[in-house]
Write an enzyme that holds these catalytic residues in place. Structure first.
Site, PDB file in Angstrom:
ATOM      1  N   ASP A  98     -18.758 -40.365  -1.773  1.00 50.53           N
ATOM      2  CA  ASP A  98     -17.926 -40.053  -2.925  1.00 50.53           C
ATOM      3  C   ASP A  98     -18.150 -38.582  -3.243  1.00 50.53           C
ATOM      4  O   ASP A  98     -19.296 -38.117  -3.263  1.00 50.53           O
ATOM      5  CB  ASP A  98     -18.342 -40.884  -4.135  1.00 50.53           C
ATOM      6  CG  ASP A  98     -17.954 -42.354  -4.023  1.00 50.53           C
ATOM      7  OD1 ASP A  98     -17.552 -42.781  -2.928  1.00 50.53           O
ATOM      8  OD2 ASP A  98     -18.063 -43.066  -5.036  1.00 50.53           O
ATOM      9  N   HIS A 154     -22.545 -42.342   4.206  1.00 44.11           N
ATOM     10  CA  HIS A 154     -22.270 -43.286   5.285  1.00 44.11           C
ATOM     11  C   HIS A 154     -21.737 -42.575   6.528  1.00 44.11           C
ATOM     12  O   HIS A 154     -21.293 -41.423   6.458  1.00 44.11           O
ATOM     13  CB  HIS A 154     -21.253 -44.322   4.809  1.00 44.11           C
ATOM     14  CG  HIS A 154     -21.709 -45.108   3.617  1.00 44.11           C
ATOM     15  ND1 HIS A 154     -22.148 -46.409   3.699  1.00 44.11           N
ATOM     16  CD2 HIS A 154     -21.816 -44.758   2.304  1.00 44.11           C
ATOM     17  CE1 HIS A 154     -22.493 -46.838   2.500  1.00 44.11           C
ATOM     18  NE2 HIS A 154     -22.303 -45.854   1.624  1.00 44.11           N
ATOM     19  N   SER A 255     -25.496 -33.768  -4.669  1.00 38.88           N
ATOM     20  CA  SER A 255     -25.543 -32.466  -4.010  1.00 38.88           C
ATOM     21  C   SER A 255     -24.291 -32.268  -3.184  1.00 38.88           C
ATOM     22  O   SER A 255     -23.196 -32.535  -3.655  1.00 38.88           O
ATOM     23  CB  SER A 255     -26.806 -32.323  -3.165  1.00 38.88           C
ATOM     24  OG  SER A 255     -26.985 -30.984  -2.783  1.00 38.88           O
TER      25      SER A 255
END
Length: 288
Positions: A98, A154, A255
């Site tokens: 995200d 991921h 980050s």
């Protein structure tokens, strides 16, 4: 005016924002946060999460569990199953996380940029001339995770992960204000270079970049927490096959991840500056 509104106004003032998030003892504050966030005392946990909500748009409705042992446990939360399905098209590389999309585009020979007018080189970022050659004239995209986002990342495709290089560095904030003011910021901060190849053979590299309060990166496929106690550069050879969507690891806050892709790949239609993207959504496409 609410407290959150006042905080928002103050932090939108660039000089104040830069002062509060950078002109502080970054390394010491980051180490302290790493220790403090793991305290499993209920009052400390509850006050910390309440304060976090005050300063951000934290939404825990997607979290797999509703009770957290500590602030760190909340930072690194898993989501309910099925909430981040990966685009099944085998020609598509998906977003690993995200994020808010930052700078992206074609790598000009070996030069890319953190914001318009602020270039940096692949060699400064990666530290290895051979890997630079693999991405010369390729594509890059910068994905910024804010503090309130889901912090796990991921596999963006079916990959063979071959090596992780950890490079020691600073912990500058990676928000747009700092990116405009600190030259070659991504090349100064701590980072991990995850070298991989897609199932179709092309090189694809992920570069998770640490930042203030965030200088810990956990990768499932190496038995080592990468943080300020790791003296780099250091390499971790590995030979790990992962499928698109498999969890690779997490940041211990928020980050940036820089994705480096082959020259012949194209950005998908949903990719735009400052747009929000979720893990598993289309990012790049290999032309037929």
């Amino acid at each position: 005016m609410t407290v959150r509104s006042l905080i928002s106004i103050l932090t939108q003032q660039e000089d104040i924002n830069f002062l509060l998030t950078n002109r502080v003892p970054r390394a010491a504050l980051t180490r302290f946060m790493g220790w403090f966030s793991k305290i499993e005392q209920p009052l400390v946990r509850d006050l910390s999460i309440a304060c976090w909500r005050l300063f951000s748009d934290l939404d825990l409705s997607e979290a797999r569990k509703t009770h957290f042992r500590s602030l760190h446990d909340c930072f690194t939360r898993e989501l309910k199953p099925g909430l981040r399905p990966s685009d099944p098209d085998p020609t598509v590389v998906v977003s690993p996380c995200d994020a808010i999309i930052g700078a992206f585009g074609r790598i000009a020979d070996t030069e890319l940029f953190q914001v318009k007018g602020a270039p940096y080189s692949l060699l400064d970022l990666l530290g290895d001339p051979a890997l630079v050659e693999a991405h010369r004239n390729g594509r890059f995209i910068t994905l910024r995770l804010t503090s309130s986002m889901y912090h796990r990342f991921h596999a963006p495709g079916d990959l063979r992960i071959e090596q992780v290089d950890f490079i020691s560095g600073d912990t500058w904030n990676v928000n747009p204000i700092a990116l405009k003011r600190i030259e070659k910021l991504f090349c100064k901060n701590e980072r991990a270079v995850i070298r991989a190849h897609l199932a179709t053979g092309e090189a694809l590299t992920l570069v998770p970049v640490a930042a203030i309060l965030v200088a810990s990166i956990r990768l499932h496929f190496i038995d080592r927490l990468l943080n300020a106690d790791t003296v780099g550069p250091v390499s971790f050879p590995c030979d790990v096959g992962v499928r698109k969507g498999d969890e690779l690891g997490w940041f211990e806050h928020g980050s940036t991840i820089i994705v480096l892709a082959p020259e012949n790949f194209e950005f998908c239609d949903n990719v735009a500056g400052s747009a929000r993207i979720r893990a598993g959504e289309p990012l790049l496409r290999k032309p037929a």
